[in-house]
Design a protein around this motif. Structure first.
Motif, PDB file in Angstrom:
ATOM      1  N   SER A  52       0.674  -1.216   0.257  1.00 35.91           N
ATOM      2  CA  SER A  52       0.442  -0.250  -0.389  1.00 35.91           C
ATOM      3  C   SER A  52       0.972   1.188   0.370  1.00 35.91           C
ATOM      4  O   SER A  52      -0.034   1.860  -1.113  1.00 35.91           O
ATOM      5  CB  SER A  52      -0.516  -0.013   1.058  1.00 35.91           C
ATOM      6  N   PHE A  53       2.224   0.837   0.827  1.00 39.65           N
ATOM      7  CA  PHE A  53       2.802   2.424   0.844  1.00 39.65           C
ATOM      8  C   PHE A  53       3.422   2.492  -0.184  1.00 39.65           C
ATOM      9  O   PHE A  53       3.651   3.360  -0.884  1.00 39.65           O
ATOM     10  CB  PHE A  53       3.976   1.905   1.846  1.00 39.65           C
ATOM     11  N   SER A  54       3.932   1.504  -0.926  1.00 40.78           N
ATOM     12  CA  SER A  54       4.546   1.233  -2.394  1.00 40.78           C
ATOM     13  C   SER A  54       3.705   2.553  -3.820  1.00 40.78           C
ATOM     14  O   SER A  54       4.297   3.080  -4.378  1.00 40.78           O
ATOM     15  CB  SER A  54       5.276   0.348  -2.771  1.00 40.78           C
ATOM     16  N   ARG A  55       2.668   2.464  -3.494  1.00 44.71           N
ATOM     17  CA  ARG A  55       1.160   2.993  -4.169  1.00 44.71           C
ATOM     18  C   ARG A  55       0.948   4.378  -3.693  1.00 44.71           C
ATOM     19  O   ARG A  55       0.594   5.261  -4.589  1.00 44.71           O
ATOM     20  CB  ARG A  55       0.033   2.272  -4.450  1.00 44.71           C
ATOM     21  N   ILE A  56       1.860   4.512  -2.713  1.00 41.99           N
ATOM     22  CA  ILE A  56       1.445   6.074  -2.196  1.00 41.99           C
ATOM     23  C   ILE A  56       2.314   6.840  -2.622  1.00 41.99           C
ATOM     24  O   ILE A  56       2.322   8.033  -3.079  1.00 41.99           O
ATOM     25  CB  ILE A  56       1.287   6.203  -0.764  1.00 41.99           C
ATOM     26  N   ALA A  90      -4.162  -4.589  -0.515  1.00 38.09           N
ATOM     27  CA  ALA A  90      -3.568  -3.946  -0.637  1.00 38.09           C
ATOM     28  C   ALA A  90      -3.842  -1.962  -1.329  1.00 38.09           C
ATOM     29  O   ALA A  90      -3.550  -1.209  -1.432  1.00 38.09           O
ATOM     30  CB  ALA A  90      -2.040  -4.457  -0.642  1.00 38.09           C
ATOM     31  N   MET A  91      -4.480  -3.188  -3.063  1.00 36.79           N
ATOM     32  CA  MET A  91      -5.404  -1.742  -3.777  1.00 36.79           C
ATOM     33  C   MET A  91      -5.839  -1.149  -2.742  1.00 36.79           C
ATOM     34  O   MET A  91      -6.092  -0.221  -2.953  1.00 36.79           O
ATOM     35  CB  MET A  91      -5.129  -2.664  -5.364  1.00 36.79           C
ATOM     36  N   ILE A  93      -6.559  -0.822   0.052  1.00 35.79           N
ATOM     37  CA  ILE A  93      -6.117   0.460   1.123  1.00 35.79           C
ATOM     38  C   ILE A  93      -5.738   1.447   0.090  1.00 35.79           C
ATOM     39  O   ILE A  93      -5.742   2.941   1.120  1.00 35.79           O
ATOM     40  CB  ILE A  93      -4.894  -0.570   2.528  1.00 35.79           C
ATOM     41  N   SER A  94      -4.452   1.706  -0.764  1.00 33.56           N
ATOM     42  CA  SER A  94      -3.720   2.406  -1.228  1.00 33.56           C
ATOM     43  C   SER A  94      -5.300   3.339  -1.925  1.00 33.56           C
ATOM     44  O   SER A  94      -4.914   4.657  -2.165  1.00 33.56           O
ATOM     45  CB  SER A  94      -3.077   2.119  -1.594  1.00 33.56           C
ATOM     46  N   ASP A  95      -6.480   2.992  -2.758  1.00 33.54           N
ATOM     47  CA  ASP A  95      -6.522   3.460  -3.392  1.00 33.54           C
ATOM     48  C   ASP A  95      -8.058   4.418  -2.849  1.00 33.54           C
ATOM     49  O   ASP A  95      -8.399   5.195  -2.733  1.00 33.54           O
ATOM     50  CB  ASP A  95      -8.054   2.845  -4.036  1.00 33.54           C
ATOM     51  N   ILE A  97      -6.863   5.783   0.334  1.00 34.17           N
ATOM     52  CA  ILE A  97      -5.947   7.054   0.558  1.00 34.17           C
ATOM     53  C   ILE A  97      -5.251   8.326  -0.707  1.00 34.17           C
ATOM     54  O   ILE A  97      -5.667   9.239  -0.928  1.00 34.17           O
ATOM     55  CB  ILE A  97      -4.489   6.825   1.128  1.00 34.17           C
ATOM     56  N   ILE A  98      -5.104   7.155  -2.116  1.00 34.47           N
ATOM     57  CA  ILE A  98      -5.238   7.824  -3.419  1.00 34.47           C
ATOM     58  C   ILE A  98      -6.638   8.233  -3.787  1.00 34.47           C
ATOM     59  O   ILE A  98      -6.678   9.389  -4.416  1.00 34.47           O
ATOM     60  CB  ILE A  98      -4.883   7.038  -4.065  1.00 34.47           C
TER      61      ILE A  98
END
Length: 123
Positions: A52-56, A90-91, A93-95, A97-98
């Protein structure tokens, strides 16, 4: 470090000694199960957070740790469905945020397809 029961049982009657003995045994059992569960869930949860952090964070083009985990996670984790869920979670969680997008269903479906097909190649 082993806990000595004799140090704590000097000035107690028989019923109190048995109660403390049962409590110490139950604490040892609980700690053993916590350690077992921690070892089982630590890798998948940390992998989800790292992905998740790697996408942010800013990253170079064509850097796809999510797709790499979709290929490898079902093979690395004993429970195949839990391994398939790692890149999807993970996608998500990052979505959160993004921000969500209109092609989200297509992206999630393709990651799910990759995670389902990749373990078939296992040698």
């Amino acid at each position: 470090m082993e806990i000595s029961k004799q140090n704590y049982l000097v000035h107690l009657n028989k019923n109190q000694k048995e109660a403390i003995s049962v409590n110490l045994d139950s604490i040892k059992y609980l700690m053993k199960n916590i350690n077992k569960n921690f070892k089982y869930y630590f890798f998948p949860i940390s992998l989800i957070l790292i992905l998740s952090f790697s996408r942010i964070i800013p990253h170079p083009p064509n850097f796809t740790p999510i797709l790499a985990s979709a290929i490898m996670a079902p093979m690395l984790i004993k429970d195949r469905w839990f391994g398939i869920a790692i890149p999807i979670v993970a996608m998500f969680i990052s979505d959160v945020i993004i921000g969500f997008h209109s092609y989200q269903f297509v992206i999630y479906s393709s990651i799910l397809a990759i995670a389902l097909v990749a373990p078939m190649r296992k040698n």
